[in-house]
Write a protein that holds these residues in place. Structure first.
Motif, PDB file in Angstrom:
ATOM      1  N   GLY A   1       0.807  -1.213   0.000  1.00 26.52           N
ATOM      2  CA  GLY A   1       0.000   0.000   0.000  1.00 26.52           C
ATOM      3  C   GLY A   1       0.842   1.265   0.000  1.00 26.52           C
ATOM      4  N   ALA A   2       0.179   2.354  -0.343  1.00 26.66           N
ATOM      5  CA  ALA A   2       0.879   3.639  -0.472  1.00 26.66           C
ATOM      6  C   ALA A   2       1.393   4.157   0.861  1.00 26.66           C
ATOM      7  CB  ALA A   2      -0.067   4.670  -1.095  1.00 26.66           C
ATOM      8  N   TYR A   3       0.786   3.721   1.978  1.00 25.09           N
ATOM      9  CA  TYR A   3       1.150   4.269   3.285  1.00 25.09           C
ATOM     10  C   TYR A   3       1.808   3.223   4.188  1.00 25.09           C
ATOM     11  CZ  TYR A   3      -2.005   7.776   1.447  1.00 25.09           C
ATOM     12  OH  TYR A   3      -2.605   8.706   0.635  1.00 25.09           O
ATOM     13  N   ALA A   4       2.445   2.251   3.557  1.00 24.92           N
ATOM     14  CA  ALA A   4       3.138   1.219   4.333  1.00 24.92           C
ATOM     15  C   ALA A   4       4.278   1.837   5.134  1.00 24.92           C
ATOM     16  CB  ALA A   4       3.688   0.137   3.407  1.00 24.92           C
ATOM     17  N   ALA A   5       4.496   1.305   6.346  1.00 23.86           N
ATOM     18  CA  ALA A   5       5.592   1.777   7.193  1.00 23.86           C
ATOM     19  C   ALA A   5       6.927   1.382   6.569  1.00 23.86           C
ATOM     20  CB  ALA A   5       5.454   1.195   8.595  1.00 23.86           C
ATOM     21  N   VAL A   6       7.968   2.089   6.975  1.00 20.19           N
ATOM     22  CA  VAL A   6       9.252   1.973   6.284  1.00 20.19           C
ATOM     23  C   VAL A   6       9.875   0.590   6.410  1.00 20.19           C
ATOM     24  CG1 VAL A   6      10.579   2.910   8.244  1.00 20.19           C
ATOM     25  CG2 VAL A   6      11.490   3.089   5.923  1.00 20.19           C
ATOM     26  N   ILE A   7       9.826  -0.049   7.589  1.00 20.22           N
ATOM     27  CA  ILE A   7      10.524  -1.327   7.753  1.00 20.22           C
ATOM     28  C   ILE A   7       9.905  -2.436   6.908  1.00 20.22           C
ATOM     29  CG2 ILE A   7      11.007  -3.178   9.412  1.00 20.22           C
ATOM     30  CD1 ILE A   7      11.877  -1.059  11.400  1.00 20.22           C
ATOM     31  N   PRO A   8       8.600  -2.710   6.999  1.00 22.36           N
ATOM     32  CA  PRO A   8       8.061  -3.764   6.133  1.00 22.36           C
ATOM     33  C   PRO A   8       8.171  -3.433   4.652  1.00 22.36           C
ATOM     34  CG  PRO A   8       6.299  -2.597   7.265  1.00 22.36           C
ATOM     35  CD  PRO A   8       7.579  -2.151   7.893  1.00 22.36           C
ATOM     36  N   LYS A   9       8.069  -2.154   4.319  1.00 28.54           N
ATOM     37  CA  LYS A   9       8.198  -1.756   2.914  1.00 28.54           C
ATOM     38  C   LYS A   9       9.599  -2.054   2.400  1.00 28.54           C
ATOM     39  CE  LYS A   9       7.234   2.184  -0.125  1.00 28.54           C
ATOM     40  NZ  LYS A   9       6.742   3.584  -0.153  1.00 28.54           N
ATOM     41  N   PHE A  10      10.619  -1.687   3.166  1.00 30.36           N
ATOM     42  CA  PHE A  10      12.001  -1.963   2.766  1.00 30.36           C
ATOM     43  C   PHE A  10      12.266  -3.467   2.710  1.00 30.36           C
ATOM     44  CE2 PHE A  10      14.350   2.232   4.065  1.00 30.36           C
ATOM     45  CZ  PHE A  10      13.586   2.922   3.142  1.00 30.36           C
ATOM     46  N   VAL A  11      11.723  -4.204   3.679  1.00 32.82           N
ATOM     47  CA  VAL A  11      11.917  -5.661   3.694  1.00 32.82           C
ATOM     48  C   VAL A  11      11.384  -6.281   2.413  1.00 32.82           C
ATOM     49  CG1 VAL A  11      11.151  -7.816   4.776  1.00 32.82           C
ATOM     50  CG2 VAL A  11      11.985  -5.943   6.199  1.00 32.82           C
ATOM     51  N   MET A  12      10.173  -5.918   2.018  1.00 36.29           N
ATOM     52  CA  MET A  12       9.573  -6.488   0.814  1.00 36.29           C
ATOM     53  C   MET A  12      10.356  -6.109  -0.433  1.00 36.29           C
ATOM     54  SD  MET A  12       7.145  -8.508   1.519  1.00 36.29           S
ATOM     55  CE  MET A  12       6.353  -8.681  -0.079  1.00 36.29           C
ATOM     56  N   GLN A  13      10.820  -4.870  -0.503  1.00 34.73           N
ATOM     57  CA  GLN A  13      11.606  -4.450  -1.655  1.00 34.73           C
ATOM     58  C   GLN A  13      12.912  -5.237  -1.745  1.00 34.73           C
ATOM     59  OE1 GLN A  13      11.655  -0.255  -0.665  1.00 34.73           O
ATOM     60  NE2 GLN A  13      10.154   0.232  -2.250  1.00 34.73           N
ATOM     61  N   LEU A  14      13.585  -5.401  -0.626  1.00 34.11           N
ATOM     62  CA  LEU A  14      14.845  -6.143  -0.625  1.00 34.11           C
ATOM     63  C   LEU A  14      14.622  -7.618  -0.951  1.00 34.11           C
ATOM     64  CD1 LEU A  14      16.518  -4.468   2.489  1.00 34.11           C
ATOM     65  CD2 LEU A  14      17.366  -4.370   0.124  1.00 34.11           C
ATOM     66  N   MET A  15      13.543  -8.200  -0.441  1.00 35.75           N
ATOM     67  CA  MET A  15      13.244  -9.601  -0.749  1.00 35.75           C
ATOM     68  C   MET A  15      13.010  -9.805  -2.241  1.00 35.75           C
ATOM     69  SD  MET A  15      10.912 -10.579   2.601  1.00 35.75           S
ATOM     70  CE  MET A  15      10.113 -11.959   1.823  1.00 35.75           C
ATOM     71  N   LYS A  16      12.548  -8.762  -2.920  1.00 37.13           N
ATOM     72  CA  LYS A  16      12.337  -8.819  -4.372  1.00 37.13           C
ATOM     73  C   LYS A  16      13.549  -8.326  -5.146  1.00 37.13           C
ATOM     74  CE  LYS A  16       7.337  -8.045  -3.931  1.00 37.13           C
ATOM     75  NZ  LYS A  16       6.225  -7.094  -4.215  1.00 37.13           N
ATOM     76  N   HIS A  17      14.643  -8.065  -4.438  1.00 36.78           N
ATOM     77  CA  HIS A  17      15.883  -7.530  -5.029  1.00 36.78           C
ATOM     78  C   HIS A  17      15.659  -6.164  -5.665  1.00 36.78           C
ATOM     79  CE1 HIS A  17      17.494 -11.936  -5.434  1.00 36.78           C
ATOM     80  NE2 HIS A  17      17.351 -11.536  -4.174  1.00 36.78           N
TER      81      HIS A  17
ATOM     82  N   SER B   1      15.595  -1.945  -5.103  1.00 35.38           N
ATOM     83  CA  SER B   1      16.253  -0.946  -4.258  1.00 35.38           C
ATOM     84  C   SER B   1      15.231  -0.224  -3.400  1.00 35.38           C
ATOM     85  CB  SER B   1      16.991   0.076  -5.121  1.00 35.38           C
ATOM     86  OG  SER B   1      18.048  -0.536  -5.830  1.00 35.38           O
ATOM     87  N   PRO B   2      15.392  -0.221  -2.083  1.00 35.74           N
ATOM     88  CA  PRO B   2      14.497   0.576  -1.236  1.00 35.74           C
ATOM     89  C   PRO B   2      14.723   2.068  -1.486  1.00 35.74           C
ATOM     90  CG  PRO B   2      16.267  -0.380   0.078  1.00 35.74           C
ATOM     91  CD  PRO B   2      16.397  -0.956  -1.288  1.00 35.74           C
ATOM     92  N   ILE B   3      13.640   2.825  -1.499  1.00 30.53           N
ATOM     93  CA  ILE B   3      13.723   4.262  -1.757  1.00 30.53           C
ATOM     94  C   ILE B   3      13.753   5.001  -0.429  1.00 30.53           C
ATOM     95  CG2 ILE B   3      12.708   6.231  -2.935  1.00 30.53           C
ATOM     96  CD1 ILE B   3      13.575   3.957  -4.791  1.00 30.53           C
ATOM     97  N   ILE B   4      14.845   5.678  -0.148  1.00 28.19           N
ATOM     98  CA  ILE B   4      14.993   6.457   1.073  1.00 28.19           C
ATOM     99  C   ILE B   4      14.596   7.904   0.781  1.00 28.19           C
ATOM    100  CG2 ILE B   4      16.652   7.388   2.733  1.00 28.19           C
ATOM    101  CD1 ILE B   4      18.223   4.801   2.482  1.00 28.19           C
TER     102      ILE B   4
END
Length: 332
Positions: free
Chosen positions: A194-210, A212-215
């Protein structure tokens, strides 16, 4: 999970609003595991039935589908209740900036409805989720409960108004209230989508999919990331304390350490690489700063330690390892 010095007696009926959400579902689970009766009120706007599917067969668990914006739903939910753990809200600073009206209707109007219903039902204590966003533009670190600044977002305003209403209801009607200012809670069942996902689960999912997390910004913004089990402990301590000096006030709920976003990504890569070494090669990307963001957040937890005996068991890194294991098992 047990809290030393407290006995969660099975004759208590707890109402957990937002009980199908991230924090609410964890609270429901712990309360049930300690033999209590639990009523969950949720409209599933952000909560998920999947979060409580394992609780539904429990005869001590009751699901009430309703909306805190509807006073009749609140009155029904509070019938016969001993303690309210009010977690229902529309979170997210960006969401409140995009749609301040709905955030206000839920977080202020809904909160007032719940206070009224709890008062009329003779609830013993009303414990509610406050927010570290209340500190606003205050630059002092660590954040101490009685020193706040001006709010930086509509969301922050709504959560501060909650504290003001709770104080007035305590003074005017005698209802016992305790506010818990959550600092960037993370852990199992926190939604990564979702558009308002918290940073930690959002980064985790992005990294699991290889991916790049957006800071947002240069990565120097820091937070007092707080594992969900520490939050559960504080809720239980707030509910069952018998110290009159500990009620009708607010507390920081955190660990008391801060981590910046660059450090967060390094840790996530380290822990996720144990499952998939290729994640170690994924680097973050950087975008614009987010409107309404507080640059730095660090809590003093001395008040909670002194008055409630708060003793958080999970620092950021140990909590992060637990969260990563949960995400890898459940979302891969």
């Amino acid at each position: 999970m047990t809290i030393q010095g407290f006995n969660l007696k099975p004759d208590h009926l707890f109402l957990v609003t937002g009980g199908a959400g991230f924090i609410g579902s964890n609270l429901c689970e712990v309360l049930l595991n300690n033999g209590n009766r639990v009523r969950c009120l949720d409209n599933f706007a952000t909560g998920k039935k999947d979060n409580i599917k394992d609780l539904l067969p429990n005869s001590n668990f009751e699901l009430l589908e309703g909306d805190i914006r509807n006073i009749d739903d609140c009155l029904q939910a509070c019938e016969g209740v001993d303690y309210v753990l009010h977690q229902a809200a529309l979170g997210s600073v960006p969401r409140s900036i995009k749609d301040p009206i709905t955030s206000n209707e839920v977080n202020v109007g809904g909160f007032l409805n719940m206070l009224l219903a709890a008062r009329d039902a003779g609830v013993k204590r009303f414990v509610y989720a406050a927010s570290s966003s209340t500190y606003g533009d205050s630059k002092s670190l660590p954040k101490v409960e009685d020193v706040i600044g001006k709010p930086l977002s509509p969301y922050a305003i709504t959560k501060y108004v909650n504290e003001l209403y709770a104080e007035i209801f305590s003074k005017t009607y005698g209802i016992e209230t305790i506010g818990l200012r959550y600092f960037n809670v993370f852990g199992r069942r926190q939604d990564p989508n979702g558009a308002y996902a918290a940073v930690i689960p959002k980064f985790v999912m992005q990294l699991m999919k290889h991916q790049s997390p957006i800071i947002n910004g240069d990565g120097s913004f820091s937070r007092d990331f707080t594992y969900v089990d520490n939050v559960i402990e504080m809720n239980i301590r707030a509910v069952l304390t018998k110290d009159k000096n500990a009620i009708n006030t607010v507390y920081n709920v955190a660990f008391g350490e801060r981590t910046n976003l660059n450090e967060l990504v390094v840790l996530l890569k380290k822990y996720l690489s144990r499952f998939d070494p290729a994640i170690g090669n994924v680097d973050p990307e950087y975008g614009p700063k987010r409107e309404g963001d507080v640059p730095h957040s660090l809590a003093s937890i001395e008040k909670a330690k002194k008055l409630l005996g708060y003793d958080p068991k999970f620092d950021m890194q140990s909590g992060l390892q637990e969260a990563v294991k949960w995400y890898w098992k459940n979302l891969k």
